[in-house]
Design an enzyme around this catalytic site. Structure first.
Site, PDB file in Angstrom:
ATOM      1  N   LYS A  23      -1.533  -6.170  -2.038  1.00  0.00           N
ATOM      2  CA  LYS A  23      -0.447  -6.408  -1.148  1.00  0.00           C
ATOM      3  C   LYS A  23       0.962  -5.526  -1.457  1.00  0.00           C
ATOM      4  O   LYS A  23       2.287  -5.716  -0.738  1.00  0.00           O
ATOM      5  CB  LYS A  23      -0.140  -8.015  -0.411  1.00  0.00           C
ATOM      6  CG  LYS A  23      -1.433  -8.151   0.631  1.00  0.00           C
ATOM      7  CD  LYS A  23      -0.929  -9.505   1.425  1.00  0.00           C
ATOM      8  CE  LYS A  23      -2.514 -10.101   2.200  1.00  0.00           C
ATOM      9  NZ  LYS A  23      -3.752 -11.324   1.000  1.00  0.00           N
ATOM     10  N   ARG A  24       0.764  -4.349  -2.382  1.00  0.00           N
ATOM     11  CA  ARG A  24       1.519  -4.064  -2.393  1.00  0.00           C
ATOM     12  C   ARG A  24       2.108  -3.118  -1.470  1.00  0.00           C
ATOM     13  O   ARG A  24       1.916  -2.635  -0.618  1.00  0.00           O
ATOM     14  CB  ARG A  24       2.211  -3.688  -3.201  1.00  0.00           C
ATOM     15  CG  ARG A  24       1.186  -3.752  -4.744  1.00  0.00           C
ATOM     16  CD  ARG A  24       2.151  -5.019  -5.740  1.00  0.00           C
ATOM     17  NE  ARG A  24       1.893  -5.528  -6.293  1.00  0.00           N
ATOM     18  CZ  ARG A  24       1.166  -6.649  -6.720  1.00  0.00           C
ATOM     19  NH1 ARG A  24       1.547  -7.466  -5.770  1.00  0.00           N
ATOM     20  NH2 ARG A  24       0.843  -7.245  -8.190  1.00  0.00           N
TER      21      ARG A  24
END
Lengths: 289, 289
Positions: free
Chosen positions: A99-100
């Protein structure tokens, strides 16, 4: 012609079903006999390896949640690296749940981190809050065919209401704007299966919208969280699939900790397999109903 | 009475000015003499150490962008760990720019990863896309006083228009909804300085809204990107500050690569110091005008 990783994932779902095994492996999930005489990274890797060996033929892919490994510092990231290497060696599909979300040079660094080198995965998850220029830097990898991303769209947590569900004056919810934008961005990077290299994270916990979302974003492959512990049932999940494909359904603790329900510590891997099969078959049945 | 880290940051700004030195250290930023005879992690750490030693007394804090370190795998993360340890040893304030965003057990793991152990920082950046339950798990750390977070609110990139700037039917933009929610959430965790433990990332590139945002969110401490290369000037930045405090202004490449403008490789640290002082003084002047 470009060969897309999404086609490989689609084929795996055809052959093995929709289960995505989530390797959210915390140290305290491990049975005592796995921890004994091992360093933390060795123990976590050994646990993951046995889970992988016991479930790969009944799972479409594996999702590795990096937070659990980061929490143990370098020691945890050694286990992360070894787990990814093992999956790659077995030709299993890896979704790195990272989830960057960042832009420009920073996003390029994340791409390098998770699409190349020691932490190389096939798919990564991304957060679209900063806008489409936080997704664009990954496109060169996607266009070459062998990598894919899943952007957060509409997640399965109660907090999804706070931002994702906001109604905008354009008559769409925020998550629909995101879904429209990634659909547009990925229209030229579609596999033979009809799905594009930019998938969406779509939780299965808001049932009433399942069919609508599936119909509106028919070229988007879904990574579906929320099954089991968060309340999603096989019937809920079926609404988000196209005849049982077009998505994978993640289960992490439900599979990893199946052994705890019956105190079968020594058989934790077999319990995981039984749970994955049960889940796969329940969803298949719901799809066929 | 709880002692809040935000008070320490506020005091640093009072004493040293608003500059936040961004340690977005890529291998190819390093002068040859730093790379010679060193492993990548040793070279990156040596570069960071010299930058820190040359700038700490003219900088409020240091922001370490983890993507640059992740890109080098375990080797990069060794440099990350050593850089954080060195900053801590010198009692410098660390903002870990990680932009993580996840919920429940996963967020708890990220908190453990970046507020404890090998990667311990004072502040971390978070992405609010999934909603307030992606911020809540950090609250116990914030309430104890010694940790803080910066949530993305309105960033400095062009893509900010895509999601953050959407108008919602409640007559607010998405970023305003985020800012309202974190203001509400942090109202009982305010320091003596008046700012809360949940700050906001507010880019300085949309000038026309600077004064409005500053006035509307007067208890929110800002982490301000966008200065320099992205187009933000000292005058723009001044609009986002309260008499020169209430925020820190990040510069990464502008400071780290100042030496390249004048081919002063051997003096890279001195060049960084000169650049930081120039930036600090330009903003101070703009504030006083």
């Amino acid at each position: 012609m470009t060969s897309y990783i999404i086609d490989k994932l689609y084929d795996r779902v055809e052959k093995r079903g929709v289960v995505c095994v989530g390797l959210d492996t915390a140290l305290d999930y491990l049975p005592e006999h796995i921890k004994e005489g091992r360093t933390p990274s060795e123990a976590i890797f050994e646990f993951n390896k046995q889970i992988i060996d016991a479930t790969f033929d009944v799972a479409a892919c594996f999702k590795v949640q990096i937070a659990y490994y980061e929490a143990l510092g370098l020691e945890g990231l050694i286990a992360y690296k070894k787990t990814l290497a093992y999956l790659r060696e077995k030709d299993e599909i890896i979704i790195a749940d990272i989830k960057r979300g960042d832009i420009a040079a920073t996003a390029t660094m994340y791409a390098k981190a998770h699409f190349e080198g020691e932490f190389e995965a096939d798919f990564i998850t991304l957060s679209p809050y900063m806008g489409m220029d936080s997704i664009e830097p990954y496109l060169p990898y996607l266009e070459r065919g062998n990598k894919g991303v899943f952007s957060l769209v509409r997640t399965s947590n109660p907090g999804a209401e706070d931002i994702e569900y906001l109604d905008t004056i354009g008559n769409k919810k925020v998550y629909e704007v995101v879904a429209d934008k990634i659909t547009e961005m990925s229209k030229n990077i579609k596999g033979k299966c009809g799905y594009s290299a930019i998938g969406g994270v779509i939780g299965c916990t808001y049932v009433e919208e399942g069919q609508k979302i599936r119909a509106n974003y028919n070229n988007m492959f879904f990574l579906i969280p929320g099954y089991g512990a968060q309340g999603g049932t096989a019937e809920d999940v079926a609404l988000y699939l196209n005849n049982g494909n077009g998505g994978v359904v993640n289960s992490s603790r439900g599979i990893l900790l199946a052994y705890k329900k019956e105190n079968r510590e020594k058989e934790f891997a077999l319990c995981a397999r039984e749970e994955a099969i049960k889940m796969r078959d329940a969803i298949k049945k719901a799809v066929n109903n």
